[in-house]
Motif scaffolding. Structure first.
Motif, mmCIF file in Angstrom:
data_model
loop_
_atom_site.group_PDB
_atom_site.id
_atom_site.type_symbol
_atom_site.label_atom_id
_atom_site.label_comp_id
_atom_site.label_asym_id
_atom_site.label_seq_id
_atom_site.Cartn_x
_atom_site.Cartn_y
_atom_site.Cartn_z
ATOM 1 N N THR A 101 38.169 41.379 45.807
ATOM 2 C CA THR A 101 39.384 41.512 45.016
ATOM 3 C C THR A 101 39.966 42.920 45.164
ATOM 4 O O THR A 101 41.171 43.100 45.285
ATOM 5 N N ASP A 116 32.544 43.189 38.539
ATOM 6 C CA ASP A 116 31.509 43.133 37.515
ATOM 7 C C ASP A 116 30.172 42.897 38.210
ATOM 8 O O ASP A 116 29.876 41.779 38.640
ATOM 9 N N ALA A 176 38.722 31.927 38.315
ATOM 10 C CA ALA A 176 39.645 32.896 37.723
ATOM 11 C C ALA A 176 40.965 32.844 38.482
ATOM 12 O O ALA A 176 40.986 32.652 39.700
ATOM 13 N N THR A 230 33.967 36.090 42.062
ATOM 14 C CA THR A 230 35.234 36.814 41.867
ATOM 15 C C THR A 230 36.039 37.026 43.148
ATOM 16 O O THR A 230 37.196 37.447 43.070
ATOM 17 N N VAL A 261 35.499 33.776 32.326
ATOM 18 C CA VAL A 261 35.205 32.594 33.144
ATOM 19 C C VAL A 261 35.209 31.296 32.331
ATOM 20 O O VAL A 261 35.624 30.247 32.817
ATOM 21 N N SER A 309 29.568 41.388 42.607
ATOM 22 C CA SER A 309 31.017 41.517 42.469
ATOM 23 C C SER A 309 31.439 42.970 42.349
ATOM 24 O O SER A 309 30.803 43.764 41.648
ATOM 25 N N HIS A 355 40.530 32.871 42.426
ATOM 26 C CA HIS A 355 39.247 33.474 42.802
ATOM 27 C C HIS A 355 38.104 32.458 42.705
ATOM 28 O O HIS A 355 38.210 31.460 42.006
ATOM 29 N N SER A 390 46.217 37.100 33.018
ATOM 30 C CA SER A 390 45.091 36.205 33.281
ATOM 31 C C SER A 390 45.531 34.795 32.916
ATOM 32 O O SER A 390 45.882 34.528 31.759
ATOM 33 N N LEU A 420 38.169 38.215 33.680
ATOM 34 C CA LEU A 420 36.943 37.520 34.093
ATOM 35 C C LEU A 420 36.396 36.655 32.960
ATOM 36 O O LEU A 420 35.187 36.433 32.862
#
Ligand SMILES: [Cu+2]
Length: 255
Positions: A100, A184, A74, A192, A128, A181, A165, A113, A126
């Motif tokens: 983070t 999440d 990420a 992350t 991914v 994480s 990340h 992002s 996220l």
């Protein structure tokens, strides 16, 4: 008589300033920023980020190495805080990771992002499956897309930070481990945790004389950007080295 002498000076100044203003406005819509990516979480990841903003159209180039090979990473513009990178000392809870969240006091929340395709909002923070996979531990990213006003303002205000990340802390060659994480809980912390960070500062080439690197940065063609990025960096380094040599030579001659 003195008045008559003074007048042409004023006229000259008046003539000079519009010229300067004209030069500035020609670049107003396009600004370049660069970030030198430093290691977080003792990951050993390093790299460079370069962003050109033409209005809200951003062309983003990232080159990074030392990442977990074959894994997605990420990557975001973080905004809205101090515009700086945390250090591993910001690992306040003292666990194995600078998370983070622990870094956010320095670099803020996700503003963009940096996905390969589709949505670039914080909602994709996220996503991914749409982030680059580090083949051989290397990420080479190049995309042009629209950023939001708040992100544009963060760049202008010096509070935009590039963060990558994904950190294989336990050396298992995959994202796993017992720590979950902070973003999440269904993901391992390794997926992350921040691995590299760099504040996005106004690029040197933005103030460089016309031609060379700046011409390349204005292009929207991906491959051209890639080439200009590399060659430009080499050219700048070369010019600086040549300048330093010439200066030393002059100094030596004067002694
Ligand atoms: Cu991030």
């Amino acid at each position: 008589m003195r008045k008559a002498l003074a007048l042409p000076t004023v006229a000259l100044a008046a003539a000079a300033f519009p010229l300067l203003a004209g030069t500035a406005s020609a670049h107003e819509g396009s600004s370049s920023y660069q970030a030198s990516l430093g290691t977080l979480n003792q990951s050993g990841v390093t790299g460079t980020g370069m962003v050109t903003l033409d209005g809200n159209t951003a062309t983003v180039m990232i080159e990074a190495k030392g990442l977990l090979a074959g894994a997605p990473h990420a990557q975001h513009f973080h905004i809205g805080a101090q515009g700086t990178c945390p250090t591993d000392a910001d690992n306040k809870d003292g666990d194995a990771f600078l998370s983070t969240t622990e870094g956010s006091a320095a670099y803020g929340a996700i503003g963009t992002s940096l996905t390969l395709t589709g949505d670039t909002s914080p909602d994709s923070g996220l996503a991914v499956d749409r982030f680059p996979t580090a083949e051989g531990g290397v990420v080479s990213y190049n995309r042009t897309f629209e950023v939001t006003d708040d992100v544009h303002k963060a760049f202008e205000g010096g509070t935009a930070v590039l963060v990558l990340h994904g950190f294989d802390q336990n050396g298992s060659k995959t994202y796993d481990g017992d720590v979950k994480s902070d973003l999440d809980p269904s993901l391992p912390m390794e997926a992350t945790a921040p691995v590299a960070c760099g504040a996005l500062d106004t690029a040197q080439m933005g103030t460089a004389p016309k031609g060379g690197a700046e011409t390349g940065a204005g292009s929207t063609a991906g491959t051209e950007n890639q080439a200009a990025f590399g060659i430009g960096a080499v050219a700048l380094t070369g010019a600086a080295a040549a300048g330093a040599l010439a200066y030393r030579r002059r100094q030596a001659e004067q002694v």
